[in-house]
Scaffold this motif. Structure first.
Motif, PDB file in Angstrom:
ATOM      1  N   ASP A  52       0.825  -1.192   0.000  1.00  0.00           N
ATOM      2  CA  ASP A  52       0.000   0.000   0.000  1.00  0.00           C
ATOM      3  C   ASP A  52       0.866   1.250   0.000  1.00  0.00           C
ATOM      4  N   SER A  53       0.205   2.391   0.031  1.00  0.00           N
ATOM      5  CA  SER A  53       0.919   3.655  -0.095  1.00  0.00           C
ATOM      6  C   SER A  53       1.830   3.929   1.111  1.00  0.00           C
ATOM      7  N   ASP A  54       1.591   3.207   2.211  1.00  0.00           N
ATOM      8  CA  ASP A  54       2.460   3.338   3.381  1.00  0.00           C
ATOM      9  C   ASP A  54       3.521   2.245   3.436  1.00  0.00           C
ATOM     10  N   GLY A  55       3.563   1.420   2.410  1.00  0.00           N
ATOM     11  CA  GLY A  55       4.578   0.374   2.341  1.00  0.00           C
ATOM     12  C   GLY A  55       4.211  -0.933   3.023  1.00  0.00           C
ATOM     13  N   ARG A  56       2.980  -1.033   3.496  1.00  0.00           N
ATOM     14  CA  ARG A  56       2.566  -2.287   4.132  1.00  0.00           C
ATOM     15  C   ARG A  56       2.335  -3.351   3.065  1.00  0.00           C
ATOM     16  N   ILE A  57       2.782  -4.543   3.350  1.00  0.00           N
ATOM     17  CA  ILE A  57       2.815  -5.624   2.361  1.00  0.00           C
ATOM     18  C   ILE A  57       1.954  -6.795   2.829  1.00  0.00           C
ATOM     19  N   ARG A  58       1.275  -7.391   1.875  1.00  0.00           N
ATOM     20  CA  ARG A  58       0.504  -8.625   2.121  1.00  0.00           C
ATOM     21  C   ARG A  58       0.810  -9.645   1.038  1.00  0.00           C
ATOM     22  N   VAL A  63       1.864 -18.080  -1.751  1.00  0.00           N
ATOM     23  CA  VAL A  63       3.132 -17.565  -2.295  1.00  0.00           C
ATOM     24  C   VAL A  63       4.073 -17.066  -1.201  1.00  0.00           C
ATOM     25  N   LYS A  64       3.629 -17.082   0.041  1.00  0.00           N
ATOM     26  CA  LYS A  64       4.481 -16.605   1.135  1.00  0.00           C
ATOM     27  C   LYS A  64       5.780 -17.386   1.177  1.00  0.00           C
ATOM     28  N   GLY A  65       6.874 -16.649   1.327  1.00  0.00           N
ATOM     29  CA  GLY A  65       8.184 -17.269   1.394  1.00  0.00           C
ATOM     30  C   GLY A  65       8.813 -17.527   0.035  1.00  0.00           C
ATOM     31  N   ARG A  66       8.029 -17.377  -1.027  1.00  0.00           N
ATOM     32  CA  ARG A  66       8.562 -17.600  -2.380  1.00  0.00           C
ATOM     33  C   ARG A  66       8.547 -16.332  -3.225  1.00  0.00           C
ATOM     34  N   PHE A  67       7.527 -15.497  -3.024  1.00  0.00           N
ATOM     35  CA  PHE A  67       7.389 -14.271  -3.808  1.00  0.00           C
ATOM     36  C   PHE A  67       7.716 -13.070  -2.923  1.00  0.00           C
ATOM     37  N   THR A  68       8.279 -12.040  -3.559  1.00  0.00           N
ATOM     38  CA  THR A  68       8.590 -10.796  -2.849  1.00  0.00           C
ATOM     39  C   THR A  68       8.131  -9.616  -3.681  1.00  0.00           C
ATOM     40  N   ILE A  69       7.319  -8.771  -3.079  1.00  0.00           N
ATOM     41  CA  ILE A  69       6.852  -7.568  -3.758  1.00  0.00           C
ATOM     42  C   ILE A  69       7.720  -6.390  -3.318  1.00  0.00           C
ATOM     43  N   SER A  70       7.975  -5.481  -4.235  1.00  0.00           N
ATOM     44  CA  SER A  70       8.756  -4.298  -3.896  1.00  0.00           C
ATOM     45  C   SER A  70       8.331  -3.158  -4.816  1.00  0.00           C
ATOM     46  N   GLN A  71       8.830  -1.965  -4.493  1.00  0.00           N
ATOM     47  CA  GLN A  71       8.483  -0.794  -5.300  1.00  0.00           C
ATOM     48  C   GLN A  71       9.735   0.042  -5.493  1.00  0.00           C
ATOM     49  N   ASP A  72       9.696   0.926  -6.457  1.00  0.00           N
ATOM     50  CA  ASP A  72      10.815   1.836  -6.613  1.00  0.00           C
ATOM     51  C   ASP A  72      10.588   3.056  -5.727  1.00  0.00           C
ATOM     52  N   ALA A  77       6.781   2.239 -10.016  1.00  0.00           N
ATOM     53  CA  ALA A  77       6.823   0.851 -10.450  1.00  0.00           C
ATOM     54  C   ALA A  77       6.646  -0.082  -9.252  1.00  0.00           C
ATOM     55  N   VAL A  78       6.093  -1.247  -9.541  1.00  0.00           N
ATOM     56  CA  VAL A  78       5.991  -2.295  -8.534  1.00  0.00           C
ATOM     57  C   VAL A  78       6.512  -3.582  -9.163  1.00  0.00           C
ATOM     58  N   TYR A  79       7.207  -4.362  -8.358  1.00  0.00           N
ATOM     59  CA  TYR A  79       7.850  -5.566  -8.857  1.00  0.00           C
ATOM     60  C   TYR A  79       7.365  -6.781  -8.067  1.00  0.00           C
ATOM     61  N   LEU A  80       7.472  -7.930  -8.712  1.00  0.00           N
ATOM     62  CA  LEU A  80       7.154  -9.177  -8.031  1.00  0.00           C
ATOM     63  C   LEU A  80       8.241 -10.183  -8.369  1.00  0.00           C
ATOM     64  N   GLN A  81       9.126 -10.429  -7.416  1.00  0.00           N
ATOM     65  CA  GLN A  81      10.162 -11.435  -7.585  1.00  0.00           C
ATOM     66  C   GLN A  81       9.576 -12.777  -7.194  1.00  0.00           C
ATOM     67  N   MET A  82       9.581 -13.697  -8.131  1.00  0.00           N
ATOM     68  CA  MET A  82       8.968 -15.003  -7.906  1.00  0.00           C
ATOM     69  C   MET A  82      10.048 -16.073  -7.958  1.00  0.00           C
ATOM     70  N   ASN A  83      10.252 -16.741  -6.852  1.00  0.00           N
ATOM     71  CA  ASN A  83      11.242 -17.815  -6.757  1.00  0.00           C
ATOM     72  C   ASN A  83      10.549 -19.145  -6.494  1.00  0.00           C
ATOM     73  N   SER A  84      11.291 -20.200  -6.699  1.00  0.00           N
ATOM     74  CA  SER A  84      10.770 -21.554  -6.453  1.00  0.00           C
ATOM     75  C   SER A  84       9.415 -21.751  -7.118  1.00  0.00           C
ATOM     76  N   LEU A  85       9.338 -21.372  -8.363  1.00  0.00           N
ATOM     77  CA  LEU A  85       8.066 -21.435  -9.069  1.00  0.00           C
ATOM     78  C   LEU A  85       7.614 -22.878  -9.245  1.00  0.00           C
ATOM     79  N   GLN A  86       6.297 -23.048  -9.150  1.00  0.00           N
ATOM     80  CA  GLN A  86       5.673 -24.360  -9.275  1.00  0.00           C
ATOM     81  C   GLN A  86       4.663 -24.317 -10.405  1.00  0.00           C
ATOM     82  N   SER A  87       4.276 -25.474 -10.865  1.00  0.00           N
ATOM     83  CA  SER A  87       3.306 -25.531 -11.973  1.00  0.00           C
ATOM     84  C   SER A  87       2.007 -24.815 -11.595  1.00  0.00           C
TER      85      SER A  87
END
Length: 119
Positions: A52-58, A63-72, A77-87
Motif C-alpha cells: 500500500d501507499s504506506d509500504g505495508r505488504i501482504r 506464495v508466502k516465502g517464495r514471492f517478494t513484492i517491492s516498489q521503486d 513501479a511495482v515488482y514481483l520477484q517469484m522464486n521456487s516457481l511451481q506448476s
C-alpha cells in the motif's frame, strides 16, 4: 490516465524464478496501493500480493516465502520477484493500481503478463 503495463513474464521450469515489473504514469498528489493478481485458465482471478501507499505488504498464503513484492523509490513501479516457481503458479499475472485522490477512488488494471511453469 493511469495505465499499468506489466512485463517480465515467460516460461520457466519448476524451481525457476521470474521477476515481474509493472509501471504506470501516476499523479504525484494521489496515493496508490499496488497489487498483483493472477488468473489461471478456468479459474477466478486471485490475489497474490500487495503493497500500500504506506509500504505495508501482504501476500497470499500460497506464495508466502517464495514471492517478494517491492516498489521503486518514486512509487511508480511495482515488482514481483517469484522464486521456487511451481506448476500451480502458471497463470496470467495482472497488476492493479488503486488510486486515492482526495478520497476519490479508482482502480486501474494492466493487460497482464503470462507466466508458465512447466518441465
Amino acid at each position: 490516465q493511469v495505465q499499468p503495463v506489466e512485463s517480465g513474464g515467460g516460461s520457466v521450469q519448476p524451481g525457476g524464478s521470474l521477476n515481474l515489473s509493472c509501471v504506470a504514469s501516476v499523479y504525484q498528489y494521489c496515493n496508490y496501493d499496488r497489487s498483483w493478481y493472477r488468473q489461471a485458465p478456468g479459474k477466478e482471478r486471485e490475489f497474490v500480493s500487495s503493497i500500500d501507499s504506506d509500504g505495508r505488504i501482504r501476500y497470499a498464503d500460497s506464495v508466502k516465502g517464495r514471492f517478494t513484492i517491492s516498489q521503486d523509490n518514486a512509487k511508480i513501479a511495482v515488482y514481483l520477484q517469484m522464486n521456487s516457481l511451481q506448476s500451480e503458479d502458471t497463470a496470467m499475472y495482472y497488476c492493479k493500481f488503486e488510486e486515492d485522490c482526495d478520497a476519490l477512488l479508482e482502480n486501474y488494471w494492466g493487460q497482464g503478463t503470462q507466466v508458465t511453469v512447466s518441465s
